[in-house]
Design a protein around this motif. Structure first.
Motif, PDB file in Angstrom:
ATOM      1  N   UNK B  77      17.334 -26.370 -38.380  1.00 50.39           N
ATOM      2  CA  UNK B  77      16.550 -26.501 -37.297  1.00 50.39           C
ATOM      3  C   UNK B  77      14.648 -26.109 -37.609  1.00 50.39           C
ATOM      4  N   UNK B  81       6.481 -25.029 -34.129  1.00 45.79           N
ATOM      5  CA  UNK B  81       5.561 -24.307 -34.575  1.00 45.79           C
ATOM      6  C   UNK B  81       5.937 -23.140 -34.541  1.00 45.79           C
ATOM      7  N   UNK B  83       7.259 -18.927 -36.247  1.00 43.47           N
ATOM      8  CA  UNK B  83       6.811 -17.773 -36.365  1.00 43.47           C
ATOM      9  C   UNK B  83       7.983 -17.100 -36.693  1.00 43.47           C
ATOM     10  N   UNK B  84       7.638 -16.106 -38.268  1.00 42.45           N
ATOM     11  CA  UNK B  84       8.800 -14.841 -38.631  1.00 42.45           C
ATOM     12  C   UNK B  84       8.073 -13.855 -38.593  1.00 42.45           C
ATOM     13  N   UNK B  85       8.977 -12.606 -39.052  1.00 40.47           N
ATOM     14  CA  UNK B  85       8.274 -11.692 -38.602  1.00 40.47           C
ATOM     15  C   UNK B  85       6.951 -11.239 -39.756  1.00 40.47           C
ATOM     16  N   UNK B  86       5.598 -11.147 -39.007  1.00 37.97           N
ATOM     17  CA  UNK B  86       4.523 -10.993 -39.601  1.00 37.97           C
ATOM     18  C   UNK B  86       4.113 -10.105 -41.006  1.00 37.97           C
ATOM     19  N   UNK B  87       4.459  -9.484 -40.811  1.00 31.84           N
ATOM     20  CA  UNK B  87       4.425  -7.360 -42.097  1.00 31.84           C
ATOM     21  C   UNK B  87       5.309  -8.496 -43.234  1.00 31.84           C
ATOM     22  N   UNK B  88       6.657  -9.463 -43.066  1.00 27.60           N
ATOM     23  CA  UNK B  88       6.973  -9.739 -44.138  1.00 27.60           C
ATOM     24  C   UNK B  88       6.442 -11.077 -45.061  1.00 27.60           C
ATOM     25  N   UNK B  92      10.921 -12.033 -48.913  1.00 31.71           N
ATOM     26  CA  UNK B  92      11.871 -11.078 -47.670  1.00 31.71           C
ATOM     27  C   UNK B  92      11.782 -12.981 -46.415  1.00 31.71           C
ATOM     28  N   UNK B  95      14.826 -14.289 -47.802  1.00 31.29           N
ATOM     29  CA  UNK B  95      16.439 -13.042 -48.216  1.00 31.29           C
ATOM     30  C   UNK B  95      16.911 -12.663 -47.531  1.00 31.29           C
ATOM     31  N   UNK B  96      15.987 -12.662 -46.509  1.00 34.17           N
ATOM     32  CA  UNK B  96      16.477 -12.355 -44.638  1.00 34.17           C
ATOM     33  C   UNK B  96      17.820 -12.987 -44.474  1.00 34.17           C
ATOM     34  N   UNK B  97      16.345 -14.826 -44.508  1.00 33.47           N
ATOM     35  CA  UNK B  97      17.959 -15.746 -44.262  1.00 33.47           C
ATOM     36  C   UNK B  97      18.918 -15.648 -44.477  1.00 33.47           C
ATOM     37  N   UNK B 124       1.848 -11.477 -47.371  1.00 29.40           N
ATOM     38  CA  UNK B 124       2.908 -11.633 -46.372  1.00 29.40           C
ATOM     39  C   UNK B 124       2.215 -12.769 -45.734  1.00 29.40           C
ATOM     40  N   UNK B 140      12.863 -23.864 -45.182  1.00 28.30           N
ATOM     41  CA  UNK B 140      14.204 -22.866 -44.602  1.00 28.30           C
ATOM     42  C   UNK B 140      14.871 -23.676 -44.202  1.00 28.30           C
TER      43      UNK B 140
END
Lengths: 263, 236
Positions: B77, B81, B83-88, B92, B95-97, B124, B140
């Motif tokens: 999907x 817009x 948006x992912x964790x701003x500070x990663x 990362x 890797x998270x996904x 970041x 992704x």
């Protein structure tokens, strides 16, 4: 379980790098450090620290928590489109948020104390209590923040409610009870007041401290009332149970809303 | 394959979707179009399980949606817009996904190279431009070789080069037999890619079928005029 750990560890990594956690730690350090350098009486220092924490920790947890969910809204929607259960994601976000706040608190309060560990050598138990109350308050108000932001679409409204909840519980509640009791001073109100106190987690934490140390004069009106009514162990037990209840209730209600919500 | 039958959804007293019946077939690109607020996003979100329908069934493959989440394994999907964790960092997030999907092999990382994301890997997310975030999101979406692709205005924030790379990728995945659902307001893109068009207006399907069919039926000169005719409420 495994997935919960993964989600919270990545969220934690994100939150811990945010500059707000850093400011929070520094703020606590400055307050603790200046208290220590003002007086050298350990009991007074610790009680004052505690009183300050009772105000700061709920405020920060509420505001961080509310803003965190609003800022991460699109991220949450994206994660929900992955094969992840809603309750796992919710708890993962919660743990990933409160652990860094707790860590910031422990460092901010703990490091100055460690620095002057000699003066506090006889007060291990008080320090333990100081740190525990901070952790418990973070857990409770982090949950309250999650509940508030999930129940309100509009971020300004959510933030406003958070601040009102904080003002009410940390400042007005005690005063309100005081007014009620003064007005009806001729009636036996101990039972009612002890009952009313249970609805305010901040007062409950205050009471835990009052009962453990004979410092009622420093701890506000409700603390004194509760202590007189319950006295020793029963009071500790009841307030601890109520605090546990408060740690779970808002989070549980938030989770229920989160599971049913249309994103 | 995705099949939607008799789907209804309202928010309060507002009926967003009314009796939607649809089928999305593998190896074909279906565009969902309609004016803003017509219910396109809600339909997509119901398929993804983000919004719960009031009544009606959704089948993804041979699985009927009932609140379980494992079927989303098959879906890539790309939100409007992202948006992912701003500070990663970008690395990362990838890797998270992979961790969350528990899928580290059988990956399609071609878009990372093609969209020039190599250079951004250690930055970041908070420091990336909107377009670059969109590229990360695209990479992704295709990463796990999903058999179903749902792309919500994928080219909206992209530069022409990246946009054509993405469109080529979509065409390629179509050849690979994926079920592809897209929304867009860009008609040229629709003419280039679409096999089928679903036109939604005020929560009901006004047209569903091939593009040339649509043009014929509205007796218009081209797609743009056919769309305009539909939006003006011309019934087919």
């Amino acid at each position: 379980m495994n997935l919960l750990f993964k989600i919270s560890s990545y969220q934690l990594r994100d939150v811990i790098r945010s500059k707000w956690i850093f400011f929070y730690t520094i703020l606590l350090m400055i307050i603790s450090y200046s208290l220590i350098s003002l007086t050298k009486e350990p009991a007074k220092i610790l009680i004052t620290m505690l009183n300050i924490n009772l105000i700061i920790v709920p405020l920060i947890s509420l505001i961080f928590g509310t803003i965190f969910l609003y800022n991460n809204k699109n991220n949450i929607i994206f994660l929900l489109s992955q094969p992840i259960k809603r309750n796992v994601l919710f708890l993962g976000l919660y743990i990933g948020l409160i652990l860094p706040i707790i860590l910031g608190f422990l460092l901010g309060v703990g490091i100055p104390i460690l620095f002057y560990v000699k003066i506090f050598s006889n007060y291990a138990e008080t320090i333990f209590l100081l740190l525990t109350t901070g952790i418990v308050l973070t857990i409770i108000f982090g949950g309250v923040a999650f509940y508030i932001s999930i129940s309100n679409e509009d971020r300004m409204k959510g933030l406003g409610i958070s601040i009102i909840v904080w003002l009410f519980l940390s400042i007005f509640y005690d005063g309100l009870l005081l007014i009620i009791f003064q007005t009806f001073a001729d009636y036996p109100l101990e039972k009612i007041s002890a009952f009313l106190i249970m609805f305010n987690p901040i007062d409950l934490t205050r009471i835990l401290v009052v009962i453990n140390f004979d410092v009622s004069a420093l701890m506000g009106y409700t603390g004194t009332v509760f202590k007189n009514f319950f006295g020793g162990n029963l009071g500790v037990l009841i307030s601890a149970l109520m605090l546990m209840f408060w740690s779970i209730l808002p989070l549980y209600l938030g989770l229920r809303k989160f599971k049913a919500k249309d994103f | 394959m995705i099949k939607v039958t008799n789907l209804n959804k309202s928010f309060g007293s507002l009926e967003v979707l009314k009796k939607i019946d649809l089928e999305f077939v593998p190896g074909q690109i279906t565009y969902i179009v309609g004016p803003n607020g017509s219910g396109k996003s809600t339909l997509i979100k119901i398929i993804l399980g983000l919004v719960k329908s009031d009544s009606g069934d959704v089948w993804v493959g041979d699985y009927m949606l009932n609140g379980d989440c494992h079927y989303r394994d098959k879906i890539g999907y790309m939100p409007q817009s992202a948006s992912f964790p701003e500070n990663l960092t970008v690395t990362e997030v990838f890797k998270m996904l992979k961790d969350l999907r528990n899928n580290k092999d059988n990956l399609d990382e071609s878009l990372i190279k093609e969209l020039n994301l190599d250079k951004e890997l250690n930055k970041r997310l908070g420091n990336l431009s909107g377009g670059t975030k969109q590229k990360v999101s695209a990479a992704i979406t295709f990463l796990f070789n999903p058999s179903i692709l749902i792309l919500d205005e994928p080219t909206a924030g992209l530069d022409p080069v990246s946009s054509s790379i993405l469109k080529d990728k979509i065409k390629k995945e179509k050849e690979n037999g994926r079920t592809i659902i897209l929304t867009s307001h860009i008609l040229s893109e629709l003419e280039e890619l679409a096999d089928n068009v679903v036109f939604i207006l005020e929560g009901s399907i006004k047209f569903s079928g091939k593009i040339n069919h649509l043009i014929e039926k509205t007796s218009s000169l081209n797609l743009e005029r056919a769309m305009a005719a539909l939006m003006n409420g011309q019934l087919i």
